[in-house]
Design an enzyme around this catalytic site. Structure first.
Site, mmCIF file in Angstrom:
data_model
loop_
_atom_site.group_PDB
_atom_site.id
_atom_site.type_symbol
_atom_site.label_atom_id
_atom_site.label_comp_id
_atom_site.label_asym_id
_atom_site.label_seq_id
_atom_site.Cartn_x
_atom_site.Cartn_y
_atom_site.Cartn_z
ATOM 1 N N LEU A 319 0.985 -1.141 0.575
ATOM 2 C CA LEU A 319 0.227 -0.316 0.142
ATOM 3 C C LEU A 319 0.721 1.748 -0.228
ATOM 4 O O LEU A 319 0.400 2.277 -0.815
ATOM 5 C CB LEU A 319 -0.595 0.231 1.273
ATOM 6 N N VAL A 323 0.518 4.545 -2.633
ATOM 7 C CA VAL A 323 0.812 5.531 -2.704
ATOM 8 C C VAL A 323 2.086 6.776 -2.394
ATOM 9 O O VAL A 323 1.993 8.110 -1.719
ATOM 10 C CB VAL A 323 -0.709 5.816 -1.127
ATOM 11 N N SER A 324 3.008 6.157 -2.929
ATOM 12 C CA SER A 324 4.521 6.870 -2.664
ATOM 13 C C SER A 324 3.750 7.684 -3.566
ATOM 14 O O SER A 324 4.883 9.137 -3.036
ATOM 15 C CB SER A 324 5.647 5.529 -3.125
ATOM 16 N N LYS A 368 -10.227 9.802 10.402
ATOM 17 C CA LYS A 368 -12.048 8.837 9.660
ATOM 18 C C LYS A 368 -10.969 7.543 9.896
ATOM 19 O O LYS A 368 -10.424 7.392 8.754
ATOM 20 C CB LYS A 368 -12.673 9.849 7.903
ATOM 21 N N ASP A 459 -22.351 10.721 -3.288
ATOM 22 C CA ASP A 459 -22.522 10.520 -1.968
ATOM 23 C C ASP A 459 -22.859 12.456 -1.758
ATOM 24 O O ASP A 459 -23.149 12.095 -0.100
ATOM 25 C CB ASP A 459 -22.035 9.832 -1.232
#
Length: 628
Positions: A319, A323-324, A368, A459
């Site tokens: 991961l 996201v590097s 979150k 949303d």
């Protein structure tokens, strides 16, 4: 010996009957793929409910149950007659969870199946069977989950991957609608149930339940109970065992009768002792086997833990590699840093759902907790930067708990939903509401028009619109956002009352679904009403004829629709009429007839009320009306 042999036979008979009954219950599990449907025979999609029981240890609060069904706590509390959304629930308490039921094409073999598609993130230890039977309480089957998720391998589920769990449901047909049947409640049939008891409990009739489900119902099948309105359950349905029978009174009129009774008691005691000895022997044998099994499991667990830690470490590295590209843009927080900031994620610091308030080096953040893979959300957030979007400050990866945390700026005044529908003593005046509408429209215009590819939020709702210290609006929660549009998806996600019709029926993802949701928010701002009422009726469907007739009739009907608090102030009805016109255009059933966000911003800004009292820098002290 004959007596002992007889008692031994009796004991063996009891064991035989017990295992026969256990085998019957095991075989009663449903194995069907689902319930076929046709849009020509019933009105799809529809809002309906499932009956869910509060169970220990994981589902004794509305927050965890709401997360399971992707709805908010009030959306379960209201139809379930639960007054406090934060109090713990009683075991076996009956709850109604709302779902969107659709007629979905699975594949050419199974055709169209009627179900509500709920997104579920796989956690450590999850299997299709475990989540279907334990978490969702047999409201679906593991076989159905396999069919709906053809790309997932049931024996090799990856932590953090999203799976669709098809919750069985049905929509009323036109005849049932004419007979005032508004809902077909999904209920899991239990061994002790019968149609008569269900009819009495739900306020239905035995014949109407048979008409919908037929007579051949097995335990743990999903049945559909036709009702015109939801029943009100006042307390948990906790079954209590029957009282023990009264002790027999022994008569002693003559010695001979007493001797016979005494002999019978003696023989009975001997028989019980024999059964006890047999039971002890069996228990001793069972304990020895359990000890051997426990030792074997300890060895296997140690081996598994070592393997799982290695997998989690690999997943963390994987991961971080994904996201590097964002490590320079966002701060990477440590999990201990977040635990200290939130008092180890104490419930008293929950802002909403799984979002916590935390302080790090004197700076307040909204933290979150979410599923493992944050790559898609980070990919979207890294390319957006606008004053009307909540800013992402950083993230944290916790490989041990298989969680990821996103750290956002803290927005002081909470959600628009809490101001419109909460218990606040202060209410927003019209000019503040109009300013909020323009802020949200500007934020949506930015992600629709100034990102490549376009971003669809998916949303938009009042609880995802946050208000800062100056009562300016920011759009939050890009958890469902999609980069790119005009695509078709089978995974329907969103919030009841805000979802565009074409997305429910066809899975069409486009910027026009955000326009629809924004129109529902405009209706909330004008009316002060929630997007969906206690009976499951959506707000946007009630406004078709408000702007029909003469000008005087339009104003009269609009005033009847408006929030009571707005009528206390002196406002321009022309301004309200202008916003109402935009709101109705946004919720057109035909997406091609809905305006773009560019047109919406222009139309809202034409109002003279926009800048007369609310400046660009923030709201004046008169931007809030105190309830009287």
């Amino acid at each position: 010996m004959r007596i002992k042999s007889r008692y031994l036979s009796f004991a063996l008979l009891l064991f035989f009957l017990y295992y026969q009954n256990l085998s019957h219950l095991t075989q009663a599990q449903p194995t069907t793929t689902g319930y076929p449907c046709s849009t020509s025979q019933a009105i799809y999609p529809c809002q309906t409910y499932v009956l869910f029981r509060a169970l220990a240890p994981d589902f004794l609060d509305l927050a965890s149950i709401g997360d399971l069904f992707s709805v908010s706590r009030p959306m379960i509390a209201k139809p379930s007659n639960v007054s406090n959304t934060t109090n713990p629930l009683q075991p076996d308490e009956f709850l109604f969870a709302p779902i969107n039921c659709g007629c979905n094409l699975v594949n050419s073999t199974f055709g169209n199946i009627s179900y509500a598609a709920l997104n579920y993130t796989i956690r450590s230890g999850d299997t299709f069977w475990k989540v279907s039977t334990q978490d969702y309480q047999n409201l679906t089957t593991f076989y159905s989950v396999e069919v709906v998720n053809p790309t997932l391998v049931p024996t090799n589920l990856v932590i953090g991957v999203n799976a669709v769990f098809p919750i069985f449901c049905k929509c009323p047909n036109s005849t049932q609608r004419q007979n005032r049947i508004n809902y077909l409640i999904s209920y899991v049939f239990r061994p002790a149930d019968n149609f008569s008891s269900l009819a009495s409990r739900f306020g239905s009739t035995t014949q109407s339940i048979i008409d919908v489900n037929g007579n051949n119902i097995r335990p743990f099948d999903t049945v559909f109970i036709p009702v015109s309105r939801l029943p009100q359950f006042s307390q948990p349905n906790v079954s209590t065992p029957p009282p023990p029978p009264p002790p027999a009174v022994v008569s002693s009129k003559d010695d001979r009768k007493g001797a016979v009774i005494g002999l019978g008691i003696g023989l009975g005691i001997c028989g019980l002792l024999l059964i006890l000895v047999l039971g002890l022997w069996l228990q001793r044998d069972s304990l020895m086997k359990k000890k051997l099994l426990a030792k074997r499991k300890d060895v296997e667990k140690q081996q598994f833990d070592r393997g799982e830690k290695a997998l989690l470490k690999d997943a963390e590295v994987s991961l971080l590699a994904e996201v590097s590209d964002y490590l320079d843009k966002y701060k990477v927080f440590g999990i201990e840093e977040l635990r200290e900031a939130t008092d180890d994620f104490d419930d008293s610091l929950v802002i909403q759902g799984s979002v916590y308030k935390g302080s790090i080096n004197g700076e307040v953040y909204a933290i979150k907790k979410m599923n493992w893979n944050a790559y898609e959300q980070l990919k979207i957030l890294q390319k957006v930067n606008h004053g009307n979007l909540v800013k992402l400050e950083g993230f944290c990866i916790d490989p041990e708990e298989a969680n990821c945390y996103l750290v956002y700026e803290y927005v002081e005044n909470g959600s628009l939903h809490s101001w419109l529908h909460g218990n606040k003593n202060d209410k927003l005046n019209w000019k503040t509401r109009l300013r909020i509408a323009i802020d949200v429209a500007n934020g949506l215009q930015y992600i629709h028009e100034h990102t490549r590819p376009q971003v669809v939020h998916k949303d938009i709702k009042s609880s995802n619109i946050l208000l800062d210290s100056s009562m300016r609006a920011k759009i939050a929660n890009f958890g469902l956002a999609k980069s790119g549009c005009n695509a078709i998806t089978m995974h329907i996600v969103g919030t009841q009352g805000y979802i565009a019709p074409e997305y429910l029926t066809d899975g069409m993802v486009s910027t026009k679904m955000d326009v629809f949701s924004f129109g529902v928010v405009l209706h909330e701002l004008i009316s002060g009403k929630e997007a969906i009422d206690e009976e499951g009726k959506v707000l946007w469907a009630k406004v078709d004829r408000i702007l029909e007739g003469t000008d005087d009739n339009k104003v009269r009907k609009l005033k009847e629709w408006m929030d009571y608090y707005l009528l206390k102030e002196s406002i321009s009805m022309e301004s309200v009429m202008n916003v109402m016109t935009v709101a109705i255009a946004c919720v057109s059933k035909d997406p091609l007839k809905r305006p773009s966000m560019v047109d919406i911003v222009y139309a809202l800004c034409k109002s003279d009320d926009v800048f007369s009292d609310v400046s660009q820098e923030g709201s004046s002290p008169r931007s809030i009306v105190t309830a009287r």
